[in-house]
Design a protein around this motif. Structure first.
Motif, PDB file in Angstrom:
ATOM      1  N   ARG A   9       0.747  -1.383   0.038  1.00 33.23           N
ATOM      2  CA  ARG A   9       0.059   0.174   0.010  1.00 33.23           C
ATOM      3  C   ARG A   9       0.939   1.116   0.071  1.00 33.23           C
ATOM      4  O   ARG A   9       0.925   1.985  -0.820  1.00 33.23           O
ATOM      5  CB  ARG A   9      -0.906   0.122   1.222  1.00 33.23           C
ATOM      6  CG  ARG A   9      -1.496   1.228   1.341  1.00 33.23           C
ATOM      7  CD  ARG A   9      -2.689   1.039   2.525  1.00 33.23           C
ATOM      8  NE  ARG A   9      -2.280   0.873   3.879  1.00 33.23           N
ATOM      9  CZ  ARG A   9      -1.514   1.566   4.730  1.00 33.23           C
ATOM     10  NH1 ARG A   9      -1.595   3.048   4.534  1.00 33.23           N
ATOM     11  NH2 ARG A   9      -1.044   1.339   5.862  1.00 33.23           N
ATOM     12  N   LEU A  10       2.025   1.240   0.723  1.00 34.72           N
ATOM     13  CA  LEU A  10       2.820   2.501   0.876  1.00 34.72           C
ATOM     14  C   LEU A  10       3.456   2.703  -0.361  1.00 34.72           C
ATOM     15  O   LEU A  10       3.422   3.773  -0.794  1.00 34.72           O
ATOM     16  CB  LEU A  10       3.781   2.382   2.186  1.00 34.72           C
ATOM     17  CG  LEU A  10       3.313   2.170   3.469  1.00 34.72           C
ATOM     18  CD1 LEU A  10       4.268   1.873   4.472  1.00 34.72           C
ATOM     19  CD2 LEU A  10       2.372   3.549   3.877  1.00 34.72           C
ATOM     20  N   GLU A  13       1.166   4.270  -2.830  1.00 34.97           N
ATOM     21  CA  GLU A  13       0.943   5.514  -2.508  1.00 34.97           C
ATOM     22  C   GLU A  13       2.075   6.467  -2.886  1.00 34.97           C
ATOM     23  O   GLU A  13       1.775   7.658  -3.441  1.00 34.97           O
ATOM     24  CB  GLU A  13       0.726   5.889  -1.143  1.00 34.97           C
ATOM     25  CG  GLU A  13      -0.670   5.183  -0.562  1.00 34.97           C
ATOM     26  CD  GLU A  13      -0.787   5.086   1.068  1.00 34.97           C
ATOM     27  OE1 GLU A  13      -1.883   4.775   1.372  1.00 34.97           O
ATOM     28  OE2 GLU A  13       0.011   5.970   1.781  1.00 34.97           O
ATOM     29  N   ILE A  14       3.377   5.963  -2.758  1.00 33.20           N
ATOM     30  CA  ILE A  14       4.386   6.748  -3.179  1.00 33.20           C
ATOM     31  C   ILE A  14       4.511   6.851  -4.755  1.00 33.20           C
ATOM     32  O   ILE A  14       4.463   8.020  -5.409  1.00 33.20           O
ATOM     33  CB  ILE A  14       5.974   6.184  -2.766  1.00 33.20           C
ATOM     34  CG1 ILE A  14       5.736   6.069  -1.343  1.00 33.20           C
ATOM     35  CG2 ILE A  14       6.880   6.943  -3.276  1.00 33.20           C
ATOM     36  CD1 ILE A  14       7.169   5.239  -0.757  1.00 33.20           C
ATOM     37  N   ALA A  16       1.872   6.797  -6.585  1.00 29.04           N
ATOM     38  CA  ALA A  16       0.936   7.636  -7.016  1.00 29.04           C
ATOM     39  C   ALA A  16       1.279   9.056  -7.183  1.00 29.04           C
ATOM     40  O   ALA A  16       0.649   9.944  -8.123  1.00 29.04           O
ATOM     41  CB  ALA A  16      -0.423   7.653  -6.167  1.00 29.04           C
ATOM     42  N   GLN A  17       2.222   9.692  -6.401  1.00 28.57           N
ATOM     43  CA  GLN A  17       2.870  10.788  -6.313  1.00 28.57           C
ATOM     44  C   GLN A  17       3.537  11.196  -7.709  1.00 28.57           C
ATOM     45  O   GLN A  17       3.830  12.206  -8.022  1.00 28.57           O
ATOM     46  CB  GLN A  17       3.782  11.083  -5.244  1.00 28.57           C
ATOM     47  CG  GLN A  17       2.675  10.835  -3.806  1.00 28.57           C
ATOM     48  CD  GLN A  17       1.595  11.888  -3.572  1.00 28.57           C
ATOM     49  OE1 GLN A  17       1.558  12.978  -4.078  1.00 28.57           O
ATOM     50  NE2 GLN A  17       0.591  11.114  -3.178  1.00 28.57           N
ATOM     51  N   PHE A  18       4.228  10.020  -8.298  1.00 26.24           N
ATOM     52  CA  PHE A  18       5.033  10.449  -9.465  1.00 26.24           C
ATOM     53  C   PHE A  18       4.220   9.785 -10.737  1.00 26.24           C
ATOM     54  O   PHE A  18       4.916   9.774 -11.678  1.00 26.24           O
ATOM     55  CB  PHE A  18       6.050   9.561  -9.310  1.00 26.24           C
ATOM     56  CG  PHE A  18       7.103   9.895  -8.184  1.00 26.24           C
ATOM     57  CD1 PHE A  18       7.785  11.236  -8.192  1.00 26.24           C
ATOM     58  CD2 PHE A  18       7.050   9.372  -6.774  1.00 26.24           C
ATOM     59  CE1 PHE A  18       8.570  11.725  -6.877  1.00 26.24           C
ATOM     60  CE2 PHE A  18       7.791   9.851  -5.402  1.00 26.24           C
ATOM     61  CZ  PHE A  18       8.551  11.005  -5.904  1.00 26.24           C
ATOM     62  N   HIS A  20       2.739  11.431 -12.857  1.00 23.52           N
ATOM     63  CA  HIS A  20       2.783  12.311 -13.625  1.00 23.52           C
ATOM     64  C   HIS A  20       4.204  12.128 -14.566  1.00 23.52           C
ATOM     65  O   HIS A  20       4.141  12.662 -15.691  1.00 23.52           O
ATOM     66  CB  HIS A  20       2.560  13.560 -13.452  1.00 23.52           C
ATOM     67  CG  HIS A  20       3.663  14.049 -12.722  1.00 23.52           C
ATOM     68  ND1 HIS A  20       3.956  13.766 -11.220  1.00 23.52           N
ATOM     69  CD2 HIS A  20       4.586  15.032 -12.629  1.00 23.52           C
ATOM     70  CE1 HIS A  20       4.807  14.147 -10.760  1.00 23.52           C
ATOM     71  NE2 HIS A  20       5.197  15.210 -11.577  1.00 23.52           N
ATOM     72  N   HIS A  33      13.143   7.111  -2.892  1.00 22.07           N
ATOM     73  CA  HIS A  33      12.364   7.468  -1.581  1.00 22.07           C
ATOM     74  C   HIS A  33      12.396   6.318  -0.584  1.00 22.07           C
ATOM     75  O   HIS A  33      12.794   6.469   0.488  1.00 22.07           O
ATOM     76  CB  HIS A  33      11.025   7.971  -2.110  1.00 22.07           C
ATOM     77  CG  HIS A  33      10.308   8.341  -0.711  1.00 22.07           C
ATOM     78  ND1 HIS A  33      10.334   9.643  -0.339  1.00 22.07           N
ATOM     79  CD2 HIS A  33       9.242   7.852  -0.107  1.00 22.07           C
ATOM     80  CE1 HIS A  33       9.826   9.730   0.736  1.00 22.07           C
ATOM     81  NE2 HIS A  33       9.094   8.726   0.884  1.00 22.07           N
ATOM     82  N   LYS A  35      14.481   3.810  -0.743  1.00 22.27           N
ATOM     83  CA  LYS A  35      15.754   3.814  -0.284  1.00 22.27           C
ATOM     84  C   LYS A  35      16.172   4.581   1.053  1.00 22.27           C
ATOM     85  O   LYS A  35      17.049   4.065   1.971  1.00 22.27           O
ATOM     86  CB  LYS A  35      16.795   3.977  -1.258  1.00 22.27           C
ATOM     87  CG  LYS A  35      18.090   2.981  -1.167  1.00 22.27           C
ATOM     88  CD  LYS A  35      18.935   3.065  -2.737  1.00 22.27           C
ATOM     89  CE  LYS A  35      20.247   3.090  -2.048  1.00 22.27           C
ATOM     90  NZ  LYS A  35      21.127   3.430  -3.409  1.00 22.27           N
ATOM     91  N   THR A  36      15.815   5.666   0.850  1.00 19.54           N
ATOM     92  CA  THR A  36      16.266   6.649   2.013  1.00 19.54           C
ATOM     93  C   THR A  36      15.427   6.655   3.053  1.00 19.54           C
ATOM     94  O   THR A  36      15.683   7.096   4.371  1.00 19.54           O
ATOM     95  CB  THR A  36      16.455   8.106   1.565  1.00 19.54           C
ATOM     96  OG1 THR A  36      15.051   8.486   0.691  1.00 19.54           O
ATOM     97  CG2 THR A  36      17.467   8.494   0.318  1.00 19.54           C
ATOM     98  N   THR A  37      14.230   6.154   3.254  1.00 16.55           N
ATOM     99  CA  THR A  37      13.454   6.269   4.265  1.00 16.55           C
ATOM    100  C   THR A  37      12.912   4.696   4.852  1.00 16.55           C
ATOM    101  O   THR A  37      12.242   4.641   5.858  1.00 16.55           O
ATOM    102  CB  THR A  37      12.151   6.927   3.986  1.00 16.55           C
ATOM    103  OG1 THR A  37      11.616   6.502   2.763  1.00 16.55           O
ATOM    104  CG2 THR A  37      12.428   8.450   3.589  1.00 16.55           C
TER     105      THR A  37
END
Ligand code: SF4
Ligand code: SF4
Ligand code: SF4
Ligand code: FES
Lengths: 69, 932
Positions: A9-10, A13-14, A16-18, A20, A33, A35-37
């Motif tokens: 799910r996460l 969701e990430i 979906a932000q990209f 475009h 994203h 990798k860093t979090t």
């Protein structure tokens, strides 16, 4: 939303932000994203999930998982 | 006596250079133009007698005690209302003036009870002082009850839980009225009647408690007599000594004088030189302290083997060795990553630092997160991406130079009251206000303030609105090209992105519910109205696109050049007292102190050398990940520092399942909170009255927290952490909190210049504090951004998946109220419950009517994850289809219904949007009580 593991799910969701961006670009951004979090166990689970061929992962998130592998 | 009495200059300071020169009683003095003669005299070391003047209020000129003689000026003007002129020659003392003053005092005293020796203000009464200063020896008109017509029988109003209004002692100086107007901005008090009949009133025929009064205490502080007096002073007597410290409630971070009598705390008085509050406070910081001595406090450690067992009170040694042993056993059985900790934004920087150090150096992983996860983690992420630093850009004072104030998803009068008072001062001076909020917050319309635009957007559509603002800026030629070209990068790509028609106000009007013309007008005002400042709260961050919205606001500020000077900026109004600090201290699982990523070898190297142990280079689990991992079995033990996750985190059932699945839960807290019900170890914590350390407020201001008493538990919280670390086999020891700060300064570039010594010297420091900024940095990014160039980020609006459905047709949003604080563990244990005895569901009259719900009815509130019951309050503050509740009381448990929807970048929960249904349970038609 229920039914899929939370890391799926996460990741979606990430993604979906990209949405475009082109799938290739989006996958790089998602992978960065994650990798860093994300904690390693979640990363591993995501990679395994993508490798299992499950279809709940969005295409860009699945591609990102392959970058992470 | 060491009671700290700040000097009172009588009238406020005027800005500008000291260019006006005059002579007072033969002493030459230079002050800025516009300064009063009274203030100039004080600057020259001369006290002019006064009663109605005090230096946080504009002069009023009613008592005429401050009369002076000025060469060339007829009569005896009041020095508080007379501005200085170049070359003035002033006399403040001679026989004529003395006689006039004694005459004034005679009149006052003749209408004042003469019970000085037994009066609660004895020793702290300006009327008493002035009688002495003026040399009053006799009262010709009779005095006290012997005088003619008088006010001696005026009744006392004791309705406020914290202070009395003893009207018989009132001298009608109007300081209280002006404090309420000018300092607090509530305008609750008036002077009724004229001449002899004039008296102070809290509204027409109502008591203080029933009036609009918000119990900030500014009037009590301003009152020169015992008329308005803290009940605690009446009961305990005048304090005799002062300890300077910092409020432990909200992110405003007000400085207080804790005034004690012996070792007993008598009252809290906001400190004039406090950088954040400059002498003002709210009801919580000043009065809501009873929790610290509440009988519910746990003062001895407790352990139990299973959560079905009774608690056993044990010694510190046993609690610490039990904790350490269980943590190591669990790691041995389930792996290094099977344990972790959550730090608290309620504790000091030094306490947080030791917890994250324990996780990284002793647990050997990065499984540390903080309660900021559930509030401002998107602020950290969004501002770091765009500006390069995870912090607000301004000091609070900066609002004095704002011409346009854009408040988004914040309710400052309830959440950040002392800052709200400052903001309201500026708005009353004429700054323009734009409010973007689904709810009609008090700021939208309050005495002498009216928002130019209230954009009542649908919850979850922030990004659509902010993009539309930016679209207007870009397409109407309102970009500050010079700023953008010299200071920013990635603008061109962003400009063509945001100029796309899908971001236009017309395109988003239906999505947001805000008319396009309104968005356009508000955006033009922001871009062209002079200095424009954005203030925002959890209504921005607690969304599925919280981080995107923070970046959207940063884009807007950069595009219009509203960054890097006073009066502008992007300003998070932080919730808890130390949210900023707990994040700064390396509480995030991917960042070491100072927001430096754990994968950065150079940074890890600093700590590895100092701590003598390797640090993992990959992020650890965030709070929601910890819950998921607890349920799937890979995470087994959790240390929770001062946070009630069982009540404060979303989707209660899920949290309960996770906590119930842990093999060890250690809770460090003041009380047996909801989370402690799942705990195996309870380590009693210290209240802020016992702590020694620092808090960092929303403006990056590091304030000292000084103990007024030794820890009631016998140990500082950081000592407990060190002892657990030692029992786990790692040598961790500090002699003092100051030594912990020294380590922070030594390892964190933004804190390089900070020490307790310097904090004591300067009062407070806004980080970054280093060689370039030895006294700190009130305004950030002034010449260049922390990351070099400010970066424009594309902010695509992605609707939240949490949408109203046929089954759950309403949207629930949540917030706080002034008198209560978050989960209420503290404020519910004070007299503040008088204002907010229960959480209520605010529901629009239309939505209520179709459900047959009347004001005061009990209703069931359900979402796809849970159901709770609470009382309805019919209110048109929200648009149709949106309802609202606070979350201060465990019985209503608002988080039973909130879901695990979260911000895509940080997993900050989407508290602000939950699809719900509301059903009538019983038509009790009880009139709503208390929810003001
Ligand atoms: S306590 Fe504050 S709000 Fe209430 S009357 Fe006094 S100044 Fe006004
Ligand atoms: S209550 Fe106090 S401050 Fe207010 S008018 Fe009376 S004496 Fe002055
Ligand atoms: S505004 Fe915040 S910091 Fe200030 S007194 Fe109130 S709760 Fe405390
Ligand atoms: S102090 Fe100046 S008139 Fe009262």
């Amino acid at each position: 939303m229920s039914g899929v593991p939370s890391y799926v799910r996460l990741a979606n969701e990430i993604a979906a932000q990209f949405a475009h961006r082109s799938p290739a670009d989006a996958a790089v951004a998602i992978a960065n994203h994650v990798k860093t979090t994300w904690d390693p166990r979640m990363k591993r689970a995501l990679i395994a999930y993508a490798e299992s061929g499950a279809t709940d992962l969005s295409p860009a998130a699945a591609l990102a998982a392959r970058h992470l592998a | 006596m060491s009671l700290l009495k700040e000097p009172d200059f009588g009238t406020p300071a005027r800005p500008g250079d000291a260019t006006t020169e005059l002579t007072i009683d033969g002493v030459a003095v230079k002050v800025p133009p516009g300064t009063s003669v009274m203030r100039a005299a004080k600057e020259a070391g001369i006290d002019v007698p006064k009663l109605c003047a005090t230096d946080n209020l504009e002069a009023f000129g009613s008592c005429r005690l401050c009369v002076v003689e000025i060469d060339g000026v007829k009569g005896t003007p009041a020095s508080c209302t007379t501005p200085v002129r170049d070359g003035m020659n002033v006399r403040t003392q001679n026989e004529r003036l003395g006689k006039l003053r004694r005459g004034v005092m005679e009149l006052y005293i003749s209408d004042h009870p003469l019970d000085c020796l037994t009066c609660s203000a004895n020793g702290d009464c300006e009327l008493q002082d002035m009688a002495g200063v003026t040399g009053l020896r006799e009262v010709r008109y009779g005095s006290g009850v012997d005088a003619g017509a008088n006010h001696m029988d005026a009744p006392t109003d004791s309705s406020n839980p914290y202070f009395d209004f003893e009207a018989s002692k009132c001298i009608a100086c109007s300081r209280c009225v002006r404090a309420c107007d000018e300092v607090q901005g509530t305008l609750a008090l008036t002077i009724e009647g004229r001449g002899f009949d004039s008296k102070v009133a809290a509204g027409a025929g109502v008591s203080f408690f029933e009036s609009d009064c918000v119990s900030c205490g500014a009037c009590v502080q301003a009152c020169p007599t015992a008329t308005l007096q803290e009940k605690s002073v009446v009961e305990l007597g005048m304090p005799t000594r002062t300890v300077l410290t910092t409020c432990a409630y909200c992110g405003v971070g007000c400085s207080f004088k804790a005034e004690l009598r012996g070792d007993e705390l008598v009252r809290m008085v906001p400190y004039k030189n406090g950088g954040a509050n400059e002498g003002h406070s709210c009801v919580k910081g000043r009065f809501a302290l009873g929790y610290a001595s509440h009988p519910d406090r746990v003062l001895e450690p407790m352990v139990r083997d299973t959560i079905a067992d009774e608690w056993r009170t044990v010694s510190w040694d046993e609690a610490i060795s039990f904790t350490a042993r269980r943590l190591r056993e669990i790691q041995a059985a389930h792996g290094q990553g099977s344990i972790g900790a959550i730090t608290s934004s309620r504790t000091t920087n030094e306490e947080v630092y030791t917890v994250q150090k324990m996780v990284r150096a002793v647990f050997g992983n990065n499984n540390v997160d903080t309660c900021a996860r559930v509030c401002h983690s998107p602020t950290g992420y969004g501002l770091k991406q765009t500006f390069g630093e995870s912090a607000g850009t301004q000091d609070f004072k900066s609002v004095e130079d704002a011409d346009v104030i854009l408040v988004i998803g914040a309710n400052p009068t309830d959440g950040h009251p002392v800052f709200a008072s400052r903001m309201k001062q500026r708005l009353r001076q004429g700054a323009q206000l734009i409010v973007a909020d689904p709810r009609r917050i008090d700021l939208v319309r309050s005495p002498h303030i009216e928002a130019r635009h209230h954009l009542q957007l649908a919850p979850g559509t922030n990004v659509a609105i902010i993009n539309a603002f930016a679209h207007v800026v870009v397409t109407e030629g309102l970009v500050d090209r010079e700023f953008v070209e010299s200071r920013c990068e990635d603008f061109d790509a962003w400009e063509s992105f945001i100029a796309q028609p899908e971001h236009s106000p017309e395109a988003v009007a239906d999505i947001t519910g805000v008319p396009a013309s309104e968005i356009r007008a508000a955006a033009r005002l922001y871009a062209t109205g002079g200095n424009a400042a954005i203030y925002y709260g959890l209504g921005v961050t607690e969304h599925s696109q919280g981080s995107t919205m923070v970046m959207g606001m940063a884009n807007l500020a950069m595009a219009t050049g509203n960054i890097g000077r006073r009066g502008v900026g992007v300003n998070p109004l932080r919730g808890q007292n130390n949210v900023q600090g707990s994040c700064d201290m390396g509480s995030f699982p991917h960042e070491l102190p100072g927001y430096r990523h754990v994968s950065n070898d150079d940074v890890r190297d600093i700590y590895e050398k100092l701590w003598g142990t390797p640090i993992l280079n990959e992020p650890g689990l965030r709070i929601p990940n910890m819950f998921d991992a607890a349920i799937d079995g890979s995470f087994k033990a959790l240390f929770v520092q001062g946070e009630d996750i069982a009540q404060s985190d979303p989707n209660t059932q899920h949290v309960f399942a996770a906590l119930g699945a842990l093999e060890l839960l250690v809770v460090q807290d003041l009380f047996v909170n909801e989370t402690a019900k799942f705990a195996h170890v309870l380590l009693p914590g210290t209240s802020f009255l016992e702590k020694d350390g620092t808090f960092t407020n929303a403006e990056r201001r590091i304030n000292r927290v000084r103990p007024i008493m030794a820890p009631r538990t016998g140990k500082q919280e950081w000592e407990i952490i060190c002892e657990i670390a030692q029992a786990m086999g790692y040598p961790m020891h500090y002699d003092s909190a100051a030594q912990i700060m020294d380590e922070i300064a030594m390892t964190t570039p933004t804190f390089a210049g900070v020490s307790f010594g310097k904090l004591d010297e300067l009062g407070s420091i806004q980080w970054p504090c280093n060689v370039e900024h030895p006294e700190g940095t009130p305004i950030m990014h002034s010449d260049k951004f922390t990351r070099g160039k400010g970066r424009f980020m594309e902010t695509v609006y992605v609707p939240t998946s949490e949408r109203s459905t046929r089954k759950f047709p309403l949207i629930l949003t949540t917030g706080r109220i002034l008198s209560q604080y978050n989960v209420g563990a503290q404020t519910r244990r004070t007299a503040n419950v008088a204002w907010h005895p229960e959480d209520m569901l605010e529901i629009h009259p239309h939505d209520a009517e179709v459900r047959g719900v009347s004001d005061g009815d009990m209703v069931a509130l359900s979402s796809r994850v849970g159901r709770t019951e609470l009382r309805a309050k019919i209110s048109d503050r929200m648009p149709v289809g949106v309802c609202y509740t606070t979350f201060h009381h465990p019985v209503s448990g608002a988080n039973v219904v909130t879901t695990d929807s979260s911000d895509w970048a940080t997993n900050c929960p989407e508290y602000k949007v939950t699809a719900v249904q509301v059903d009538l349970i019983v038509a009790t038609s009880v009139v709503a009580v208390g929810n003001r």
